[in-house]
Design an enzyme around this catalytic site. Sequence first.
Site, PDB file in Angstrom:
ATOM      1  N   LYS A   1      27.098  41.687  36.413  1.00  8.83           N
ATOM      2  CA  LYS A   1      26.392  42.129  37.631  1.00  8.83           C
ATOM      3  C   LYS A   1      25.914  43.572  37.513  1.00  8.83           C
ATOM      4  CE  LYS A   1      29.803  41.400  40.391  1.00  8.83           C
ATOM      5  NZ  LYS A   1      30.723  40.966  39.316  1.00  8.83           N
TER       6      LYS A   1
ATOM      7  N   GLU B   1      33.127  51.543  43.517  1.00  4.36           N
ATOM      8  CA  GLU B   1      32.905  51.387  42.086  1.00  4.36           C
ATOM      9  C   GLU B   1      33.698  52.425  41.296  1.00  4.36           C
ATOM     10  OE1 GLU B   1      30.886  48.774  40.460  1.00  4.36           O
ATOM     11  OE2 GLU B   1      31.652  48.182  42.405  1.00  4.36           O
ATOM     12  N   ARG B   2      33.763  52.220  39.995  1.00  2.00           N
ATOM     13  CA  ARG B   2      34.508  53.114  39.115  1.00  2.00           C
ATOM     14  C   ARG B   2      33.721  54.407  38.867  1.00  2.00           C
ATOM     15  NH1 ARG B   2      34.174  48.015  37.527  1.00  2.00           N
ATOM     16  NH2 ARG B   2      36.074  46.766  37.290  1.00  2.00           N
TER      17      ARG B   2
END
Length: 484
Positions: free
Chosen positions: A170, A196-197
């Site tokens: 994704k 998110e990271r």
Amino acid sequence: MKNPPEQTLMSPTPQGVVHAVRGAVVDVVFAAGDLPPINSALVVAWDKPAALIREVHSHLDQTTVRAVAFQSTAGLARGVSVTATGAPVTVPVGKAVLGRVLDVLGAPQDNGGPLPDDTPRRSIHAPPPALQSQTRTTDVFETGIKVIDLLTPMAQGGKAAMFGGAGVGKTVLVMELIRAMVEKYQGISVFAGIGERSREGHELLTEMQGSGVLERTVLVYGQMNEPPGARWRVALTALSISEYFRDHQHRNVLLLMDNVFRFVQAGAEVSSLLGRMPSRVGYQPTLATEVARLQERIASVAGSAVTAIQAVYVPADDFTDPAVTTISSHMDCVIVLSRAQAAEGFYPAIDPLASSSILLDPLVVGQTHYEIAEAVRQALARFRELADIISLLGVEELSTADRLLVKRARRLQRFLTQPFMVTEAFTGTKGATVPLADTLAGCRAILDGVADDWSESALYMVGTIEDARRKNAAQTDSSTGHAA
């Protein structure tokens, strides 16, 4: 020039004090009983340099409110003074935020210095545009990715979502769309990184700096290690920035979100902390309302469009998950990433049969495009039906017509793969962007049998059908040379 009414703070209400702290949720008592309204901001006067901002979410009784903090509450004690602003949380918008990395409150996170003092601000809460003022367009947003442009065309001013489990590509697909579209797209791009990271945010920032499009882009992050309140509201921050460019500067906006499931997940955490009874599969009882409030604000008005591309994590590959079905109901274009496709090495791992778009209509894309897309779908669907027979008895047991169809379907499968430019450093294969006309011509040629005698590998990870022709000729010459 005066600020818009939504940017002007009301006179402070009588001060309250912290009564209880439960992680990101804080109870505040206002002795005078003049409670601040729901969704208004509270400012904590504590001994740390950065102000602690919280948002009111419920009135517990005549003197107590329950609020959600946007930053860590570590070190917050009972009895600390709290000021009610009487207005919603506001974030900076406008030209000053272009090229910057912001957090949920609009504070720069890129070591680029503070924003100018005269930067306009806008509330993170706003109603969607009135229905009569909204516009719909049937202009196709060409991406240069073959399988998307052929089978799931995106609309300019529409909403598209990519659904997939963990590790099916994704984020890579979103980054390729950003790279492919922002370079030729002359509007403003706003990226919302929800839960998110940090590594992914750094990669995206580096990619945009290298491609020279950062000056037309705003990056807004609520990272994975931040409190649920920040992850829950960061999408609204990005929306507010997008709406300002749409409404006040009349610019087209490309809004990218990765990952909308984390927005739902953060809402579930907040709901649990607020003491609400969970609903199906443990989600918050307000799931449908929260998703609708987010998605309905993504709208286009006369003269300016907001085009949204969203990545959605599918927990345990369960596409019947309530969060997934709720989000998909708002989409014009649904792109499903398949673990089976990824396991076979077909990237992008888009399932051509499960994915859909309301734009795949002969009145929108034209009769030729529609007929080729339907022929491709039919060939791939028939191949999937025959897969069990082939695995049990072998392709020799099929009829002549089915054997020919399987041969062409396998070549279509491989032709719809594509090397990405964002993965060049990892794969060593040069990325390709393919115009829609070349995609249609290639699929038509394969359906007509032009590639029947080519090796299947010649069509794998190439751009146009001419690239495949050259690759096949090179393979043929190589094998002939070895034979000699």
